[in-house]
Write a protein that holds these residues in place. Structure first.
Motif: not given
Length: 433
Positions: A356-360
């Motif tokens: 949650l909260g970041q793009e991997q």
């Protein structure tokens, strides 16, 4: 009267009339009159009773002009200094950007492209990194101020001593950051030293985040239910995120719903991303740059009609089925868009990492600060079926008891937070009740 003295006399008379100009006579003209050398020129042009007042006004005008000149000179000096520093930062950023990595369609980076992973800031422009560190320090200070208010209400010597220790460490980190800024401005230090310094400072920040989170957890004695909380991501960084402890199973249909609040621009970032081995974009919700919000499934993209960056809470849901790749998008209980051919006949793969909260860009990492979510998130739930429009409406309006996801249910025990993301009490639908 010599011409030069006459001109000076007219100028002085003009100042006299300006100083006493309380009345508006409409269009006027100035008349020069010869006066004795030793005479008071202002007194000769106006009534004797106003002479002292006029002299005072003239002196005030002269003083004001001098003060304005000093202020302008000071401001010019400040502008020159700031312009010089900005030019150095822009030059550094331009040089670093010239070595940037290639991006795929829509501005998303290729999975496994070698971009920095969590904790590796060696390729981040120096000025940008120091700016992020400064923002993080400010966030820590704000959180400590909140804890200080709690400490005043609770006479715990242990809490107070820990707060003082953390404050001391933050002050020390501020000195380190300022030292790095001065070093960069003077052109000292090589790339290796810069990387070592950034890693050292970030390590200390991570330790501080953990200690403050522990202190905050101890200060919140409200015994709230496990689902009555929200996650807050106050800064756009590449290290602040939350991780769902449970992975997804293989799914041939899904519904994902959540509450979001953000005023970030451009783009609110990435509320969540799910990566599996070999595919970083297995399931992603992202609004990056000036692009509309998108849902990605196996790197296939559908544009969504959501508009949520107005600083208010919004409930959003996306449903999807592998059969023909049919999808639907709901905002605040109302369907706003739908389509098909979104990764048709591709099942969502299991055993991945849900963040949650970041793009991997790599499995569990490879975060990019420009794609980070900034705002608040709550009640993130996933089902392995398509919810009906009525069920979605009930969730958005709290018409019935909250329906929890049968794959991922929103619970505080299921979430781990990193890098300074915080948990706070949250009551669903409080903004419409």
């Amino acid at each position: 009267m010599p011409a030069g003295r006459a001109a000076r006399t007219c100028a002085l008379l003009a100042l006299c009339f300006l100083g006493s100009g309380a009345q508006d006579f409409g269009p006027t003209r100035f008349i020069c009159t010869s006066v004795p050398v030793d005479a008071d020129m202002c007194a000769a042009s106006v009534a004797a009773g106003g002479a002292e007042e006029l002299r005072s006004n003239v002196l005030q005008l002269r003083e004001t002009v001098l003060q304005q000149k000093e202020t302008i000179l000071s401001q010019k000096e400040t502008i020159r200094e700031l312009t010089t520093k900005l030019g150095r930062c822009e030059s550094q950023s331009t040089l670093d950007a010239s070595a940037g990595e290639a991006r795929t369609g829509g501005g998303r980076k290729q999975p496994g492209s070698g971009k920095n992973t969590m904790g590796d800031l060696s390729r981040t422009p120096a000025a940008e990194t120091l700016s992020q560190l400064g923002q993080t320090l400010q966030s820590l200070k704000t959180r400590l101020e909140n804890l200080e208010q709690y400490s005043r209400l609770n006479s715990s010597s242990q809490t107070n001593s820990l707060k003082d220790l953390l404050q001391s460490k933050i002050d020390d980190l501020e000195r380190q950051v300022l030292s790095r800024v001065n070093t960069l401005e003077e052109g000292k230090g090589g790339p290796k030293n810069d990387t070592e310094e950034r890693v050292k400072i970030e390590s200390a920040l991570t330790s501080l985040h953990q200690r403050i989170s522990e202190l905050e957890k101890g200060s919140q004695k409200d015994n709230r239910p496990g689902d009555k909380f929200q996650l807050t991501f106050p800064l756009r960084t590449n290290y602040m995120y939350a991780k769902v402890k449970k992975s997804l199973p293989e799914m041939y249909a899904f519904t994902v719903c959540m509450w979001l609040k953000s005023s970030a621009a451009p783009g609110v970032g990435t509320p969540f991303s799910y990566a599996v081995p070999g595919q970083a974009n297995e399931l992603v919700l992202i609004e990056w740059g000036n692009n509309p919000m998108e849902i990605l499934i196996n790197d296939k993209v559908a544009k969504l009609p959501f508009v949520i960056n107005d600083g208010k809470w919004h409930h959003i849901c996306i449903t999807w089925t592998t059969r023909d790749g049919v999808w639907e998008a709901y905002q605040d209980g109302t369907q706003g868009g739908n389509g098909e051919n979104l990764a048709p006949y591709h099942p969502i793969k299991p055993q991945g990492v849900l963040v949650l909260g970041q793009e991997q860009d790599t499995l569990g990492g490879g975060f990019d600060a420009t794609q980070a979510f900034v705002g608040e998130l709550a009640h993130f739930n996933i089902w392995d079926r398509k919810l009906t429009p009525g069920e979605v409406y009930n969730l958005a309006t709290c018409s019935t008891k909250a329906l929890s996801g049968n794959v991922i249910a929103w619970a505080e025990s299921h979430i781990e937070i990193y890098g300074g993301a915080t948990k706070w009490t949250f009551e669903a639908c409080r903004q419409i009740n």
